[in-house]
Each structure stands twice: as C-alpha cells, then as structure tokens.
Design a protein around this motif. Structure first.
Motif, PDB file in Angstrom:
ATOM      1  N   UNK A 143       0.833  -1.197   0.000  1.00 13.28           N
ATOM      2  CA  UNK A 143       0.000   0.000   0.000  1.00 13.28           C
ATOM      3  C   UNK A 143       0.871   1.251   0.000  1.00 13.28           C
ATOM      4  N   UNK A 144       1.914   1.237   0.822  1.00 13.84           N
ATOM      5  CA  UNK A 144       2.822   2.381   0.884  1.00 13.84           C
ATOM      6  C   UNK A 144       3.507   2.600  -0.468  1.00 13.84           C
ATOM      7  N   UNK A 145       3.953   1.519  -1.091  1.00 15.50           N
ATOM      8  CA  UNK A 145       4.628   1.638  -2.379  1.00 15.50           C
ATOM      9  C   UNK A 145       3.688   2.130  -3.471  1.00 15.50           C
ATOM     10  N   UNK A 146       2.459   1.691  -3.439  1.00 11.67           N
ATOM     11  CA  UNK A 146       1.497   2.152  -4.441  1.00 11.67           C
ATOM     12  C   UNK A 146       1.226   3.639  -4.261  1.00 11.67           C
ATOM     13  N   UNK A 156       8.832   1.969 -13.771  1.00 10.75           N
ATOM     14  CA  UNK A 156       8.764   0.618 -14.316  1.00 10.75           C
ATOM     15  C   UNK A 156       9.354  -0.398 -13.358  1.00 10.75           C
ATOM     16  N   UNK A 157      10.461  -0.017 -12.726  1.00  9.61           N
ATOM     17  CA  UNK A 157      11.104  -0.904 -11.754  1.00  9.61           C
ATOM     18  C   UNK A 157      10.174  -1.115 -10.558  1.00  9.61           C
ATOM     19  N   UNK A 158       9.566  -0.021 -10.077  1.00 13.12           N
ATOM     20  CA  UNK A 158       8.629  -0.119  -8.952  1.00 13.12           C
ATOM     21  C   UNK A 158       7.444  -1.008  -9.305  1.00 13.12           C
ATOM     22  N   UNK A 159       6.957  -0.868 -10.515  1.00 10.42           N
ATOM     23  CA  UNK A 159       5.816  -1.675 -10.951  1.00 10.42           C
ATOM     24  C   UNK A 159       6.207  -3.143 -10.991  1.00 10.42           C
ATOM     25  N   UNK A 160       7.404  -3.429 -11.519  1.00 14.39           N
ATOM     26  CA  UNK A 160       7.871  -4.821 -11.554  1.00 14.39           C
ATOM     27  C   UNK A 160       7.992  -5.395 -10.149  1.00 14.39           C
ATOM     28  N   UNK A 161       8.524  -4.588  -9.233  1.00 18.07           N
ATOM     29  CA  UNK A 161       8.641  -5.045  -7.845  1.00 18.07           C
ATOM     30  C   UNK A 161       7.265  -5.311  -7.249  1.00 18.07           C
ATOM     31  N   UNK A 162       6.322  -4.421  -7.512  1.00 13.06           N
ATOM     32  CA  UNK A 162       4.967  -4.616  -6.999  1.00 13.06           C
ATOM     33  C   UNK A 162       4.323  -5.863  -7.598  1.00 13.06           C
ATOM     34  N   UNK A 163       4.526  -6.073  -8.879  1.00  7.30           N
ATOM     35  CA  UNK A 163       3.968  -7.268  -9.516  1.00  7.30           C
ATOM     36  C   UNK A 163       4.547  -8.528  -8.880  1.00  7.30           C
ATOM     37  N   UNK A 164       5.857  -8.517  -8.622  1.00 10.91           N
ATOM     38  CA  UNK A 164       6.487  -9.678  -7.985  1.00 10.91           C
ATOM     39  C   UNK A 164       5.936  -9.901  -6.585  1.00 10.91           C
ATOM     40  N   UNK A 165       5.732  -8.822  -5.840  1.00  7.92           N
ATOM     41  CA  UNK A 165       5.178  -8.953  -4.493  1.00  7.92           C
ATOM     42  C   UNK A 165       3.739  -9.459  -4.539  1.00  7.92           C
TER      43      UNK A 165
END
Length: 164
Positions: free
Chosen positions: A75-78, A93-102
């Motif tokens: 939630x914090x990252x979003x 893009x990197x943040x999105x990839x990390x979120x997708x992995x999580x």
C-alpha cells in the motif's frame, strides 16, 4: 508492535474460549500468563471421533504478521508510486515490476493458506461450531485479501499504462 499485542490477545482469548468450551474431562491444556512468541501456532478445536480436542495449526503468528506487513508495504509503495507517477518512467517501471512480484508472492502465500484451511477442514471431520467459525473467519480473511490483491493488481496495471 501494538498490532502484534492485540493479535496476541485475540489468539489468547480464542484459545481460552476453546479450552473453556471443552468438558472438564477433556482438558489437558495448561494455561499460562506468559506472552505468545512469534513462532507460536494458532490453536484450533478438532473433533477426534466425537471428542473435541485442541490442536496446533500450521499457521503461526509470525506468518500473520508477515502478511500484514506485506500488505502495508504494498500500500505504501502504491501510494508513493502514485505521487511519483510524473517522474522518470524507468524508476516507475522498476517499482511496478517489484509490486507485480510482491503481488505474485502474496498470491502464492494466499493459495498456500487456502490449501492449509482446506486440509484442516478435511482432517477435522465433523468439527464443532467453534472450529467451523474459526475456519469461516480464516476464509473471510483470505477472501478479503484476494479482493485487496485484485484491487492492487488493477492499480498496478493502471499505473503501468500511465507510465507507458
């Protein structure tokens, strides 16, 4: 830490209620005033050939805390990603990839918990109302988390489209 202590109180209260619901002849549980540890397991009532017994589940307090922390971190990252959506697309893009992995990791954890709940249901046979309500409560939590995960996925996909 405050949330952990309230979670511990709920777990302790649930265990106490489960123990008090058993007939005196079935009580082989020692009550303690010590605080629960992170590696403690949740207790469930299991019907063993017509006799209710308290059993330890495969779900630990630490696992519940990790799931809560994962959801909070996502939630914090979003929120951070939403604030920074106008900045460089490579970092987004990197943040999105990390979120997708999580999100994928949490999906696997939820699937595992769902399988554990189903296994507990199969193993409990004709369980008491108390254990049924605990399983039902766990199912509701898993369903709530599934809905939250779907919402997070949609947000990630929406942010991904804006970044492109």
């Amino acid at each position: 830490m405050r949330s952990f202590s309230s979670l511990s109180a709920v777990v302790s209260a649930t265990t106490l209620i489960a123990v008090l619901a058993l007939p005196a002849s079935a009580m082989a549980v020692e009550l303690s005033s010590s605080s629960p540890s992170y590696n403690d397991k949740l207790s469930l009532i299991h019907n063993d050939y017509g006799k209710d017994v308290v059993i330890r589940s495969d779900i630990s307090i630490d696992e519940l805390k990790k799931m809560r922390d994962t959801v909070s971190e996502q939630s914090r990252q979003i929120e951070e990603l939403k604030r920074n959506s106008g900045s460089s697309s490579s970092s987004s893009g990197k943040d999105i990839d990390e979120l997708k992995n999580k999100v994928k990791e949490q999906d696997r954890e939820l699937d595992s918990l769902g399988r554990q709940v189903e296994e507990l249901k199969r193993n409990s046979g004709s369980s008491s109302n108390s254990s049924s309500s605990e399983i039902s409560s766990l199912k509701h939590k898993v369903n709530d988390q599934d809905r939250a995960m779907d919402q997070l996925k949609r947000s990630v996909e929406e942010l991904s489209r804006k970044v492109k």
